[in-house]
Write a protein that holds these residues in place. Structure first.
Motif, short mmCIF file in Angstrom:
data_model
loop_
_atom_site.label_atom_id
_atom_site.label_comp_id
_atom_site.label_asym_id
_atom_site.label_seq_id
_atom_site.Cartn_x
_atom_site.Cartn_y
_atom_site.Cartn_z
N ASP A 41 26.12 34.09 29.49
CA ASP A 41 26.25 33.72 28.08
C ASP A 41 27.46 32.82 27.87
OD1 ASP A 41 24.02 35.12 27.44
OD2 ASP A 41 25.05 36.89 26.65
N GLU A 42 28.57 33.12 28.56
CA GLU A 42 29.74 32.26 28.45
C GLU A 42 29.41 30.84 28.89
OE1 GLU A 42 33.17 35.37 29.78
OE2 GLU A 42 33.72 33.26 29.82
N TYR A 98 28.52 36.77 31.61
CA TYR A 98 29.00 35.55 32.27
C TYR A 98 28.05 34.38 31.99
CZ TYR A 98 29.48 32.15 36.01
OH TYR A 98 29.58 31.00 36.72
N THR A 146 35.42 25.25 26.20
CA THR A 146 35.66 26.39 25.32
C THR A 146 36.85 26.16 24.41
OG1 THR A 146 36.98 27.43 27.07
CG2 THR A 146 34.66 28.07 26.93
N ARG A 192 36.66 30.75 34.35
CA ARG A 192 37.09 30.32 33.02
C ARG A 192 37.98 29.10 33.02
NH1 ARG A 192 37.46 36.50 31.43
NH2 ARG A 192 35.35 36.75 30.61
N GLY A 236 29.38 27.50 26.50
CA GLY A 236 30.19 26.33 26.80
C GLY A 236 29.34 25.07 26.92
#
Lengths: 192, 192
Positions: free
Chosen positions: B132-133, B130, B75, B68, B137
DNA sequence: CCGATTCTGTACCGGACGTTCCACAACCTA
DNA sequence: TAGGTTGTGGAACGTCCGGTACAGAATCGG
């Protein structure tokens, strides 16, 4: 001479290949291989020396019977302009066909690249050689489709397509939709 | 109350995370985890319940401390037009830096997606989340770079970039050069 | 200081793994 | 038919695995 084997070696290797394909090298246990091949441990060890020896034979069978036939239109002497699109389409079909081994398990070799057996340099080399075959075929497909493009541009395109194909084969086990989208992206690049 | 723990839980989780990252879930043995964390089995089981509980804590640490932070520019509330290019570049640096964990072992979560532990639906869901994140982004990065592109075109671009990033993370262990080329292809797509 | 509660180390458990050993069955040559 | 060679089955071996039981050490509230 002595006694002759009672089994068909090629059929045994195919059966073992499917077990390795479905479960990977480490998780394919000897009992699994025994029941799939119909052979007992002794016969397996007598014929192939070790679990690893059987795996090597299975990899050869996989390359000869699974991957290379599909790649053939891109490796033949003359490559048609739409050969790459046809290859991507047939791979997409294989990865989305319910029940097909490729849809369920992806690529035997690429799967192995992330497994402990890949610590073995020989296995890594086999995986790298497979990727090179793929890259070369896609490169010829790109050249056939876009003969007037500069070589550097052809290379970039072929590299991106190869990466997208590899990505599709790697993720299909966990996310079939993502694999299909990845191949669609490759098709879009190749057609443009 | 009773006795207080003599170890720093966060440090223990980090140490375990590195072991799982380097060896994968199955091949990270309890002796490995004991020596890496400095704890004995009893303490591990007392604090985390099981090997799997420690793994879950390690995954959380991985997401919070590793993935992250790098994704943050994509993000944040405002995304700069060159944020995606910067992300791809920083990822490329991480994957080519000799000795970095990412270069040596790729992505802890994506590696797990091909391992037996991925039979667990919870693990598969974590991997999918994960991805999808990552996809979200990259999608915001694409939108910031090409605000005037039709949404469908933005989606195609983001999907291809995500696939190329995933491919890079998956193959870096076996072929770092191919990973770098994959990210270069993504950079080329995003810039065009 | 006492007893309850919590952490920690050691030893051990049942089970699975890949591999090997050994006796026996089957087939060839002479 | 006899002897040597090769394939086959089943049992056993040593090793490692994740998990557990238990006894002791440390720290709390009273």
């Amino acid at each position: 001479m002595g006694r002759a084997p009672t089994f068909d070696a090629a059929a045994v290797v195919r059966a073992a290949r499917d077990v390795f394909w479905a479960h990977g090298y480490e998780e394919a246990s000897l009992p699994d291989l025994e029941s799939a091949t119909g052979l007992s441990r002794s016969s397996i060890y007598h014929a192939f020396g070790s679990k690893r020896g059987l795996f090597d034979a299975a990899v050869t069978s996989y390359l000869d019977d699974v991957t290379r036939p599909r790649l053939r239109p891109l490796t033949a002497e003359h490559v048609a302009p739409d050969a790459l699109a046809a290859y991507l389409s047939s791979l997409r079909d294989a990865l989305t066909a319910a029940g097909s081994p490729a849809a369920a398990h992806g690529c035997l070799l690429l799967n192995a690249s992330g497994a402990p057996v890949a610590h073995d340099p020989a296995v890594r080399a086999t995986v790298a050689a497979y990727r090179d075959e793929l890259r070369a075929g896609i490169g010829r497909g790109v050249a056939a489709r876009h003969p007037d493009l500069p070589a550097a541009e052809q290379d970039r395109l072929a590299e991106a397509c190869t990466a997208l194909v590899v990505a599709a084969l790697l993720v299909v086990r966990v996310d079939p939709d993502a694999a299909a989208r990845s191949l669609d992206a490759a098709t879009g690049l190749a057609a443009a």
